[in-house]
Design a protein around this motif. Structure first.
Motif, mmCIF file in Angstrom:
data_model
loop_
_atom_site.group_PDB
_atom_site.id
_atom_site.type_symbol
_atom_site.label_atom_id
_atom_site.label_comp_id
_atom_site.label_asym_id
_atom_site.label_seq_id
_atom_site.Cartn_x
_atom_site.Cartn_y
_atom_site.Cartn_z
ATOM 1 N N UNK A 152 0.827 -1.212 0.000
ATOM 2 C CA UNK A 152 0.000 0.000 0.000
ATOM 3 C C UNK A 152 0.859 1.258 0.000
ATOM 4 N N UNK A 153 1.884 1.304 0.846
ATOM 5 C CA UNK A 153 2.768 2.475 0.884
ATOM 6 C C UNK A 153 3.506 2.622 -0.440
ATOM 7 N N UNK A 154 3.908 1.509 -1.031
ATOM 8 C CA UNK A 154 4.592 1.538 -2.324
ATOM 9 C C UNK A 154 3.672 2.135 -3.390
ATOM 10 N N UNK A 155 2.435 1.651 -3.427
ATOM 11 C CA UNK A 155 1.480 2.129 -4.431
ATOM 12 C C UNK A 155 1.155 3.610 -4.229
ATOM 13 N N UNK A 156 0.877 4.019 -2.992
ATOM 14 C CA UNK A 156 0.521 5.414 -2.737
ATOM 15 C C UNK A 156 1.688 6.358 -3.013
ATOM 16 N N UNK A 157 2.908 5.923 -2.744
ATOM 17 C CA UNK A 157 4.045 6.786 -3.057
ATOM 18 C C UNK A 157 4.236 6.916 -4.565
ATOM 19 N N UNK A 158 3.904 5.865 -5.331
ATOM 20 C CA UNK A 158 3.918 5.964 -6.798
ATOM 21 C C UNK A 158 2.875 6.998 -7.255
ATOM 22 N N UNK A 159 1.698 6.967 -6.643
ATOM 23 C CA UNK A 159 0.646 7.921 -6.997
ATOM 24 C C UNK A 159 1.106 9.344 -6.713
ATOM 25 N N UNK A 160 1.660 9.578 -5.513
ATOM 26 C CA UNK A 160 2.157 10.910 -5.174
ATOM 27 C C UNK A 160 3.268 11.342 -6.119
ATOM 28 N N UNK A 161 4.168 10.450 -6.439
ATOM 29 C CA UNK A 161 5.263 10.776 -7.346
ATOM 30 C C UNK A 161 4.719 11.178 -8.719
ATOM 31 N N UNK A 162 3.738 10.450 -9.211
ATOM 32 C CA UNK A 162 3.145 10.778 -10.520
ATOM 33 C C UNK A 162 2.412 12.116 -10.480
ATOM 34 N N UNK A 163 1.743 12.398 -9.362
ATOM 35 C CA UNK A 163 1.040 13.679 -9.227
ATOM 36 C C UNK A 163 2.025 14.826 -9.359
ATOM 37 N N UNK A 164 3.179 14.699 -8.732
ATOM 38 C CA UNK A 164 4.163 15.775 -8.793
ATOM 39 C C UNK A 164 4.921 15.802 -10.121
ATOM 40 N N UNK A 165 5.247 14.636 -10.663
ATOM 41 C CA UNK A 165 5.998 14.596 -11.920
ATOM 42 C C UNK A 165 5.192 15.139 -13.096
ATOM 43 N N UNK A 166 3.905 14.838 -13.127
ATOM 44 C CA UNK A 166 3.079 15.260 -14.258
ATOM 45 C C UNK A 166 2.406 16.604 -14.048
ATOM 46 N N UNK A 167 2.721 17.297 -12.958
ATOM 47 C CA UNK A 167 2.230 18.646 -12.735
ATOM 48 C C UNK A 167 0.801 18.752 -12.244
#
Length: 119
Positions: free
Chosen positions: A38-53
Motif C-alpha cells: 500500500x505504501x509503495x502504491x501510494x508513493x507511486x501515486x504521489x510521485x506521478x502527481x508531482x511529476x506530471x504537474x
C-alpha cells in the motif's frame, strides 16, 4: 522528491524479502505485506502527481498532505516492523508436524531474510 524514491526502494525491498520466505504466521506477515504494498502504491501515486504537474491543478495543501502521508506511513511501517520482529523472534520455537518430527518455525535462511525485512 527523493523521499518518495526512498520509499519506493525500501518498500520494494521489504516486499521482496517477506515474499521470499515461507510465511509461518500469515496474519502477522500479511499485515507487513499489506503495509509495504500500500505504501509503495501510494508513493507511486504521489510521485506521478508531482511529476506530471497535477499538484498545480489540484487545490490541496500539499505540505499538509505530505506530512499526513509520511506520518501515517511511519505509524503503519512501525507496526509492520513490530509484527515482523515478533515473527522473527519465534525462530527457535518448534513447529510439530507429527509426534516424531520437529522443525523450526523459520529455517536459518528464512530467519536471516526475516531479520533483513525487519530492519
Amino acid at each position: 522528491s527523493p523521499v518518495f524514491l526512498y520509499l519506493q526502494l525500501f518498500g520494494t525491498i521489504v516486499w521482496i524479502l517477506v515474499a521470499s520466505t515461507r510465511v509461518p504466521l500469515p496474519l502477522l506477515q500479511g499485515w507487513v505485506m499489506f503495509v509495504a504494498v500500500t505504501a509503495w502504491f501510494l508513493s507511486i501515486v504521489f510521485l506521478c502527481v508531482f511529476l506530471f504537474g497535477y499538484a498545480n491543478r489540484i487545490a490541496v495543501n500539499w505540505n499538509q498532505t505530505d506530512f499526513l502521508f509520511h506520518g501515517a506511513t511511519f505509524v503503519f511501517y512501525f507496526g509492520a516492523f513490530l509484527l515482523q520482529a515478533a515473527t522473527t523472534s519465534l525462530h527457535h520455537f518448534p513447529r510439530k508436524f507429527n509426534s516424531t518430527t520437529q522443525e523450526k518455525i523459520l529455517a536459518d535462511h528464512e530467519y536471516n531474510i526475516s531479520i533483513a525485512a525487519s530492519v
